[in-house]
Design an enzyme around this catalytic site. Structure first.
Site, PDB file in Angstrom:
ATOM      1  CB  THR A   1      -0.908   0.021   1.238  1.00  0.00           C
ATOM      2  OG1 THR A   1      -0.104  -0.205   2.399  1.00  0.00           O
ATOM      3  CG2 THR A   1      -1.959  -1.072   1.157  1.00  0.00           C
TER       4      THR A   1
ATOM      5  N   GLY B   1      -4.352   1.393   8.836  1.00  0.00           N
ATOM      6  CA  GLY B   1      -2.902   1.343   8.952  1.00  0.00           C
ATOM      7  C   GLY B   1      -2.229   2.698   8.922  1.00  0.00           C
ATOM      8  CB  ALA B   2      -2.254   5.433   6.421  1.00  0.00           C
TER       9      ALA B   2
ATOM     10  CB  THR C   1       1.013   5.667  -2.164  1.00  0.00           C
ATOM     11  OG1 THR C   1       0.720   6.682  -1.206  1.00  0.00           O
ATOM     12  CG2 THR C   1       2.503   5.670  -2.455  1.00  0.00           C
TER      13      THR C   1
ATOM     14  CD  GLN D   1      -3.475   0.544  -1.631  1.00  0.00           C
ATOM     15  OE1 GLN D   1      -4.269  -0.068  -0.932  1.00  0.00           O
ATOM     16  NE2 GLN D   1      -2.593  -0.072  -2.380  1.00  0.00           N
TER      17      GLN D   1
ATOM     18  N   GLY E   1      -9.260   6.518   6.490  1.00  0.00           N
ATOM     19  CA  GLY E   1      -8.916   5.358   5.678  1.00  0.00           C
ATOM     20  C   GLY E   1      -9.318   5.524   4.227  1.00  0.00           C
TER      21      GLY E   1
ATOM     22  N   GLY F   1      -7.672   3.002   1.752  1.00  0.00           N
ATOM     23  CA  GLY F   1      -7.206   1.823   1.032  1.00  0.00           C
ATOM     24  C   GLY F   1      -8.301   0.913   0.525  1.00  0.00           C
ATOM     25  CD  GLU F   2     -10.436  -2.288   3.885  1.00  0.00           C
ATOM     26  OE1 GLU F   2     -10.454  -3.523   4.002  1.00  0.00           O
ATOM     27  OE2 GLU F   2     -10.736  -1.513   4.812  1.00  0.00           O
TER      28      GLU F   2
END
Length: 762
Positions: free
Chosen positions: A484, A525-526, A647, A651, A715, A717-718
């Site tokens: 990611t 995570g980030a 990035t 994603q 978030g 990423g998803e």
């Protein structure tokens, strides 16, 4: 160890949309120098050539092992060990089922003669080479007492049960108002059923482990999204102290939730290495990946939407039926977006689970939201068609700044802005208002859209940062990078916070010897690990500032703390300053160390956090063959502060393409005779390739949300997969007038309804 107080010091500022710098690990990866779990030649391991293990999987889905003939394997060339339930070392029993961290449960392998699912390991062969281990494994003959199996979800839905809680801890049933009564009296009613198939993670890198013992301590190099959880799970299984288990996962070739749990490769490698006194490595084959790991459950969704004729929602009901393994309790939170996306006074959600003789279902990219958004957003599209209202306007009509089921305000919510910005950029005004009317030769063209929603979660994490006398910063934490860009964004946070160039920062992670974190997953995570790194930098800045003003050798001696800032690798105030390394060298010849941490308890109380977006898609459907081609997709997203535009764009784009896959090609089918997945390699499990993907655009809105965490990140990423499949499905309807409610939308589901269209004169 620095323990500075940052009060009075200028807070480091991070840009609202951070620069899209290249991945700091990119060169290592493209040159082959980033070593993965199976590549034992990393800088950290210099021992002897590891022995190689090969797993023998069960060929039945339920029953017991009657006998195992392993004589040929034991005497085969190069074979060092054959483990079965008859000689495997003792391990803890599986569980506990209600563990606070389900990824840290004990998971014994070869513990008894019971077979719980197709692919369950029944033997493990260790040899000098992979070829020797595989050949010997194939010679093992297993006799089973096969028991009747239940593996087909549709006929079993009537036996579905409510369990105590779902993924994320939410209750499986919720109600605000009286959805059934409101639906019964609503002027417009949509009553539909959608279903989505089993899906597999299909990561490029298979699960793999290398286990090395040093006295009582074992180090396991593996492919893990959560090294601290896996360390705890291995320790629990092997009945040893966590302090004697080290888990390392430097680089991961894709996770998507499939590497949140740990699997038999870690346990078997550790057991065999201990027994043989030599390093042992093992990798799952591609075929084994489909059964020895987890998957996304098939879902059956029943939605009832009641509305006024102006589109105002009066009732939303979303029932979901899902699968879990007979011995597990995971429940996919399918109706999660229905609980929070639109204003509605009466909302009901229900999740029932069926325990089947299949492998475990568990998290897969955007669990719950990815599949739940298909049912919800397609049902909303059906409502728009029923009242002849633009689908974008329908969603704007039901926008809300308050969570409709929690009755809490959102910390920030720019769904409306995403919808309007996306519609303008996409050219939504050119959408055919009547389905099936825009045609180019054999191709019917359609536009579709959907909202994107994903809840935001802050978790626990800690980090350590060291400033060396040469001015170089080293960050350490047990975070992981599943592809990611975690290495890159954590580098940026440290660099921007300390006023140095990113080349002066090294991030070390993926190691349980470092400060613990929650790892990578759930889009947390980030923000979680990033906040811990930010806090460590704050502490380091404060310690340096206090040292400088107190140090008679510093140009800043006697300066006011509030005037100090960090820029260009220097600590400065009032036109005076010095290099950070010089100050650090005087403070401590070994470097100055500071720590930071963040806790999930810091999440704002009485408010709801979520990321939002809007998807738009154009598809072309061949009126003769039923082939669907995605021509273009566009997404606009609001995710708080964007740490790295490059990035995060990658994603979100990947998620949008995954949505395309879910909409058109991706599914796994259970062979009900044997209880296995029929599609168990990448030749038969169809995901998009480059030729399947048209134009994909990603755009961000600037969004300030200082309440969610110290760095204002939400978030992302998803979020790209949430709603994208529905946008494709709605575009297919707009192109053809055919509403397919069973995903994926393959040509066979369109063809029975297309012949009349194929003879339209062009």
């Amino acid at each position: 160890m620095a323990d500075g107080d940052p009060k009075g010091l200028h807070e480091p500022q991070l840009a609202p949309i951070g620069p899209g710098i290249d991945r700091v690990d990119g060169r290592l990866k493209v040159t082959g120098h980033a070593t993965y779990a199976y590549e034992y030649g990393s800088d950290e391991y210099h021992g002897p050539e590891p022995l190689v293990g090969f797993i023998v999987p069960a060929t039945i889905a339920r029953g017991r092992i009657v006998s195992i003939d392993s004589h040929a394997a034991e005497t085969a060339p190069g074979v060092r060990l054959v483990l079965t339930h008859a000689n495997a070392p003792p391990q803890a029993p599986w569980g506990p089922l209600d563990a606070e961290d389900r990824f840290a449960r004990a998971q014994p392998v070869l513990g008894n003669d019971l077979v719980r699912e197709y692919g369950d390991p029944v033997a493990f062969v260790v040899a000098d080479t992979f070829e020797q281990a595989r050949a010997a494994a194939l010679s093992i003959a297993v006799t089973y007492d096969r028991e009747p199996i239940e593996v087909d979800l549709p006929p079993s839905v009537s036996d579905a049960k409510l369990l105590g809680k779902m993924d994320g801890g939410e209750k499986p049933q919720s109600a605000v108002g009286d959805a059934a009564a409101a639906f019964a009296r609503a002027p417009v009613r949509i009553d539909v059923r959608y279903d989505t198939p089993y899906q597999n993670h299909a990561q490029m890198e298979p699960h793999a482990s290398l286990a090395v013992w040093d006295g009582p301590r074992v180090t396991i190099w593996c492919s893990s999204q959560m090294v601290d959880s896996h360390r705890a799970g291995v320790a629990a299984t092997l009945q040893m102290s966590k302090s004697n288990v080290r888990t390392v996962s430097r680089y991961i070739g894709g996770g998507f939730g499939g590497k949140l749990p740990y699997f038999s490769d870690q346990i078997l490698a550790a057991l065999a290495a201990k027994q043989l006194g030599k390093p042992v490595k093992v990798a799952l084959t591609r075929q084994q990946m489909f059964h020895l790991t987890t998957h996304r459950t098939q879902t059956f969704q029943h939605l009832q939407v009641g509305a006024a004729r102006d589109g105002a929602l009066q009732s939303l009901s979303h029932d979901a039926f899902v699968q879990t393994a007979r011995y597990d309790n995971f429940v996919e939170n399918v109706a999660q977006p229905t609980r929070g996306l639109y204003a509605c006074p009466n909302i009901s959600t229900l999740h029932k689970v069926v325990k089947l003789d299949l492998p475990r279902s568990d998290s897969m990219r955007a669990p719950g939201d990815a599949v739940g958004s298909i049912g919800l957003e397609c049902a909303l599209d059906e409502l728009a068609a029923a009242i002849d209202m633009d689908p974008v306007k329908l969603r704007l009509r039901n926008d809300t700044m308050v969570d409709p089921t929690r009755h809490e305000p959102y910390t920030s919510r720019k769904l409306a802005e995403c919808l309007t910005e996306g519609a303008a950029r996409f050219g939504w005004d050119k959408r055919p208002t009547r389905p099936g009317t825009l045609r180019e030769g054999e191709w019917l063209t359609g536009y579709g859209m959907a909202s994107a929603f994903r809840g935001n979660m802050l978790r626990n994490a800690s980090a350590q940062i060291t400033l060396a006398p040469d001015g170089h910063l080293t960050v350490r934490l047990a975070m992981t990078d599943i592809g990611t860009g975690s290495y890159t964004i954590l580098t940026q946070i440290a660099a921007e916070s300390m006023g140095v160039d990113p080349s002066q920062v090294t991030v070390l992670m993926g190691d349980t010897d470092f400060p613990p974190t929650a790892g990578s997953g759930g889009s947390f995570g980030a923000e979680t690990s990033g906040s811990a790194v930010f806090r460590a930098c704050e502490s380091l800045r404060a310690a340096l500032a206090q040292a400088a003003v107190a140090d008679s050798a510093s140009p800043l001696h006697g300066a006011a703390i509030e005037t100090i800032s960090f820029e260009g690798g220097r600590i400065v105030a009032g036109g005076q300053g010095e290099m950070l390394g010089a100050l650090a060298g005087r403070m401590s010849p070994g470097g100055v160390v500071a720590k930071g941490q963040v806790s999930k308890t810091e999440a704002p109380k009485g408010k709801t956090e979520a990321s939002f977006g809007a998807h738009f898609a154009e598809v072309a459907v061949n009126a003769i063959t039923g082939e669907v081609r995605m021509r273009r997709m566009l997404g606009v997203f609001a995710v708080g502060r964007v740490l790295n535009a490059k990035t995060l764009s990658s994603q979100l784009m990947g998620g949008m393409i995954w949505g395309l896959s879910s909409a058109l090609t991706e599914e796994n089918v259970v062979d009900t005779r044997f209880g296995d997945f029929a599609n168990h390699d990448l030749a038969n499990y169809h995901v998009p390739i480059q030729a399947d993907v048209g134009s994909v655009e990603v755009h961000f809105l600037q969004e300030q949300d200082p309440e969610v965490n110290p760095i204002g990140v939400k978030g992302g990423g998803e979020l790209g997969i949430c709603g994208s499949a529905a946008a494709i499905g709605n575009a297919v309807y707009n192109a053809t007038g055919i509403r397919v409610r069973s995903f994926p939308i393959s040509p066979d589901k369109l063809l029975p309804h297309l012949p009349a269209l194929s003879f339209v004169r062009v």
